[in-house]
Design a protein around this motif. Structure first.
Motif, mmCIF file in Angstrom:
data_model
loop_
_atom_site.group_PDB
_atom_site.id
_atom_site.type_symbol
_atom_site.label_atom_id
_atom_site.label_comp_id
_atom_site.label_asym_id
_atom_site.label_seq_id
_atom_site.Cartn_x
_atom_site.Cartn_y
_atom_site.Cartn_z
ATOM 1 N N GLY A 1 -13.405 5.770 -0.400
ATOM 2 C CA GLY A 1 -14.530 5.602 1.341
ATOM 3 C C GLY A 1 -13.162 5.309 2.379
ATOM 4 O O GLY A 1 -13.177 5.448 3.483
ATOM 5 N N ALA A 2 -12.322 4.276 2.007
ATOM 6 C CA ALA A 2 -11.900 3.609 2.631
ATOM 7 C C ALA A 2 -10.417 4.861 3.431
ATOM 8 O O ALA A 2 -9.916 5.134 4.646
ATOM 9 C CB ALA A 2 -9.888 2.763 1.342
ATOM 10 N N ALA A 3 -9.860 6.022 2.662
ATOM 11 C CA ALA A 3 -9.369 6.921 2.668
ATOM 12 C C ALA A 3 -9.653 7.454 3.925
ATOM 13 O O ALA A 3 -9.384 7.765 5.131
ATOM 14 C CB ALA A 3 -9.096 7.675 1.489
ATOM 15 N N ASP B 1 -0.223 0.312 0.505
ATOM 16 C CA ASP B 1 -0.544 -1.042 0.236
ATOM 17 C C ASP B 1 -1.413 -1.463 -0.177
ATOM 18 O O ASP B 1 -1.987 -2.218 -1.100
ATOM 19 C CB ASP B 1 0.539 -1.588 0.696
ATOM 20 N N ALA B 2 -2.457 -1.248 1.261
ATOM 21 C CA ALA B 2 -3.252 -2.012 1.719
ATOM 22 C C ALA B 2 -4.574 -1.441 0.428
ATOM 23 O O ALA B 2 -5.574 -2.415 -0.108
ATOM 24 C CB ALA B 2 -4.113 -2.120 3.133
ATOM 25 N N LEU C 1 -10.066 1.269 7.265
ATOM 26 C CA LEU C 1 -9.732 1.179 5.674
ATOM 27 C C LEU C 1 -10.828 -0.533 5.321
ATOM 28 O O LEU C 1 -11.859 1.036 4.100
ATOM 29 C CB LEU C 1 -8.480 0.516 5.313
ATOM 30 N N GLY D 1 -14.837 2.012 5.621
ATOM 31 C CA GLY D 1 -14.067 2.956 5.025
ATOM 32 C C GLY D 1 -15.385 2.156 4.176
ATOM 33 O O GLY D 1 -16.502 3.309 3.585
ATOM 34 N N ALA E 1 -4.176 -1.671 -3.156
ATOM 35 C CA ALA E 1 -4.386 -4.204 -3.125
ATOM 36 C C ALA E 1 -5.509 -3.826 -3.451
ATOM 37 O O ALA E 1 -6.253 -4.988 -4.235
ATOM 38 C CB ALA E 1 -4.362 -4.532 -2.222
ATOM 39 N N LEU E 2 -6.796 -2.743 -3.037
ATOM 40 C CA LEU E 2 -8.675 -2.809 -2.908
ATOM 41 C C LEU E 2 -8.365 -2.799 -4.709
ATOM 42 O O LEU E 2 -8.660 -3.598 -5.281
ATOM 43 C CB LEU E 2 -9.209 -2.260 -2.060
ATOM 44 N N TRP F 1 -3.561 9.319 -3.007
ATOM 45 C CA TRP F 1 -3.363 8.792 -2.084
ATOM 46 C C TRP F 1 -2.282 9.319 -1.314
ATOM 47 O O TRP F 1 -3.039 9.550 -0.002
ATOM 48 C CB TRP F 1 -3.590 7.128 -1.761
ATOM 49 N N LEU G 1 -10.051 5.501 7.048
ATOM 50 C CA LEU G 1 -8.706 6.437 7.488
ATOM 51 C C LEU G 1 -8.666 7.385 8.018
ATOM 52 O O LEU G 1 -8.812 7.373 9.359
ATOM 53 C CB LEU G 1 -7.462 5.918 6.526
ATOM 54 N N ALA H 1 2.041 0.973 4.954
ATOM 55 C CA ALA H 1 1.097 -0.489 4.688
ATOM 56 C C ALA H 1 -0.280 0.215 4.091
ATOM 57 O O ALA H 1 -0.931 -0.858 3.818
ATOM 58 C CB ALA H 1 0.858 -0.566 5.918
ATOM 59 N N ALA H 2 -1.169 1.735 4.072
ATOM 60 C CA ALA H 2 -2.381 1.334 4.705
ATOM 61 C C ALA H 2 -2.023 1.889 3.625
ATOM 62 O O ALA H 2 -3.579 1.650 2.961
ATOM 63 C CB ALA H 2 -2.389 2.429 5.086
#
Lengths: 191, 191, 191, 191
Positions: free
Chosen positions: D155-157, D180-181, C152, C155, D184-185, D87, D160, D177-178
């Motif tokens: 980018g995080a997605a 949630d994280a 994450l 990325g 949080a961003l 998401w 992942l 959990a992903a």
DNA sequence: AATGAATGAGCATTCATTCAT
DNA sequence: GATGAATGAATGCTCATTCAT
């Protein structure tokens, strides 16, 4: 020491021979390369495209033709002399290099020829037109649109070359007779 | 009631127009079918191959040309008259159907033409040769290999057509002058 | 005395610039050599194949990236500090060498990368994983599969770099905000 | 009766699979046709060029992605809900169609994508930006340049998805959990 | 050591022809 | 009879790699 002809020339020769047999459009680049004894890749090192190759061949020989038509011309000589030289040059060229002459004159080229090639054709034409105009001015050539008269004689020469190409054999006397006939086409009729 | 031209004719017309623009070799069969308003499959019902189609077009128009050259010929008329008629027919044909004439005479056909087509070309040639031979026998046409003289005049006609095709505009008087010049090529010089 | 950069470096630079513009797969070896100011032959003296060159470029920069991520790391510092350093190193690298970062992260490399290159990628990953694991142990980083959390953040960094590469302009404050946000992704939520 | 999927779909599927494995640039059109169980000629009946095929594949899946991101959106729901849906849609898509997602997001496409394809990408981006802006307006999302925040989450997605694609296996809890994280961003930090 | 000409397999694309509907 | 989808060989061109100089 190195008597091998330069690669470029080898390619131009091979291309001429293939184009002559199969037409520019019908020729495969690979066949040109094969006949030149090299790979396609090498051909493309010397010519960036088939079009470029076609134009190079065209210019190579249209230029040669122009030289032959022009060679030894003297603006003060009688037009009959100029004509004899030009006609002779044309016929000699067609006889010596039937492949090149056939490529230049028996095919339709328009779609791939570039400006430079067209300019060369125009110079050949201009050269002929000048001769006709000068002949008309000095009263040696009959009246009429110069481009029309030029089209007739030039066409006559091409027709002759084509028939020779197709197998007609002519001796020196017949060739002289042909030249006489072609000149009669241009010559101012005795009133 | 049914005024639609027969399918075969429609195809020949479409083929001529495509061949004229793109050369026989460069033309796509699908384009011919499209321009004829039908599917490729149907085209192949009428012509078994592209070659057959090419030959049919060639014959269609070479035949028409032969008719025009021959039309109204009279074996007893003066050769000058025969020539006038033939030349006029040729030029009229080239003027009325520049596409057809261009297809026949400005392209290289050898590779796909069959025997029948070649035979038709031969008949056109034979017809011209006969005229020249007769003219020589009666003393109206100059001496020389008849096929050579024919090649010259025929070439002159083609050259004229090509220049007109390329944009030269000629009025009736110029066309008459062209015919005079062409005849001078053949005519027996005065003594 | 000799300030010219060593040939190998020159080649790596040229290769990076070509790979960046055209993708590894789309790049021509000849273009790399040309941009490096030398012949293909010479390039092949330094690298036995395009694949070898690609791997060398990849390693050159993945190694640099690893150095930046690692630089000045202290196993006893707070994880927040480690993260700040690593994120800052990543972003600085992407800003200073957008070409190199783009080559590493915006392209698909699998098919030509060798084991050694893969091992280097693995070390970058391991380094990140260690940071996450340590952070979780000391209660600074949220629970969850460490590789997932790493994926994450990494990325997120790549996404940011890509958007900057595509034209987004960010000032120092925005970059700080980005770092905060990225940390929030990792940080253990309050209670 | 006819349960065979339409040819166009078969081709799009085959193309996706080849592009995924070998990159758009590295893929051979012939391989696509082969995998689709048909000849090259047929492929070219459905797509006029490799570029057109590439764009069609891109649009097919970028469109699907957009649908998934948008599906069931309600402008009045809490942003947290919108985010969860988007998401979740993204991750579900990446999980169900890792090939399609990888093609879209792990490759560099710039050189061959046309305007229409670019417009579709822009719509995806606009959709995300709107969400961020709305979240900021209602105080749910932290301050900062919206495109920057979007770049980070998107980018995080992608990161992942890439790690999952590379073999990481995650259960439902980890995926939650992903999410949630990732939130949080974006989320506005408490006071 | 350096060069760049040469190679030829590989690629995207076209097109004459066939044939199921 | 008519259609047009399907085929696959052939074409123009590119490019990684080799090797004589």
């Amino acid at each position: 020491m190195n008597d091998r002809p330069p690669t470029r020339e080898v390619l131009l020769d091979a291309a001429l021979s293939v184009f002559t047999e199969q037409t520019y459009g019908g020729a495969a680049v690979a066949e040109v390369a094969k006949r030149a004894g090299m790979s396609v890749g090498t051909l493309y090192r010397y010519f960036p495209s088939k079009e470029a190759l076609g134009n190079a061949v065209f210019r190579r020989w249209k230029g040669e033709l122009l030289d032959r038509l022009t060679a030894g011309a003297d603006p003060d000589e009688p037009v009959r002399t100029t004509f004899r030289r030009a006609w002779g040059g044309l016929v000699a060229f067609a006889a010596e290099r039937p492949d090149a002459f056939g490529f230049l004159e028996f095919q339709q080229h328009e779609s791939y020829l570039d400006e430079q090639s067209a300019a060369l054709s125009a110079r050949v034409s201009a050269m002929g037109e000048e001769m006709v105009v000068r002949g008309q001015r000095v009263g040696e050539i009959r009246a009429g649109e110069p481009l029309m008269l030029l089209a007739l004689v030039y066409g006559a020469a091409v027709g002759l070359a084509r028939t020779i190409h197709d197998g007609l054999v002519l001796d020196r006397a017949q060739l002289a007779a042909a030249e006489d006939a072609a000149w009669a086409l241009l010559a101012k009729p005795e009133n």
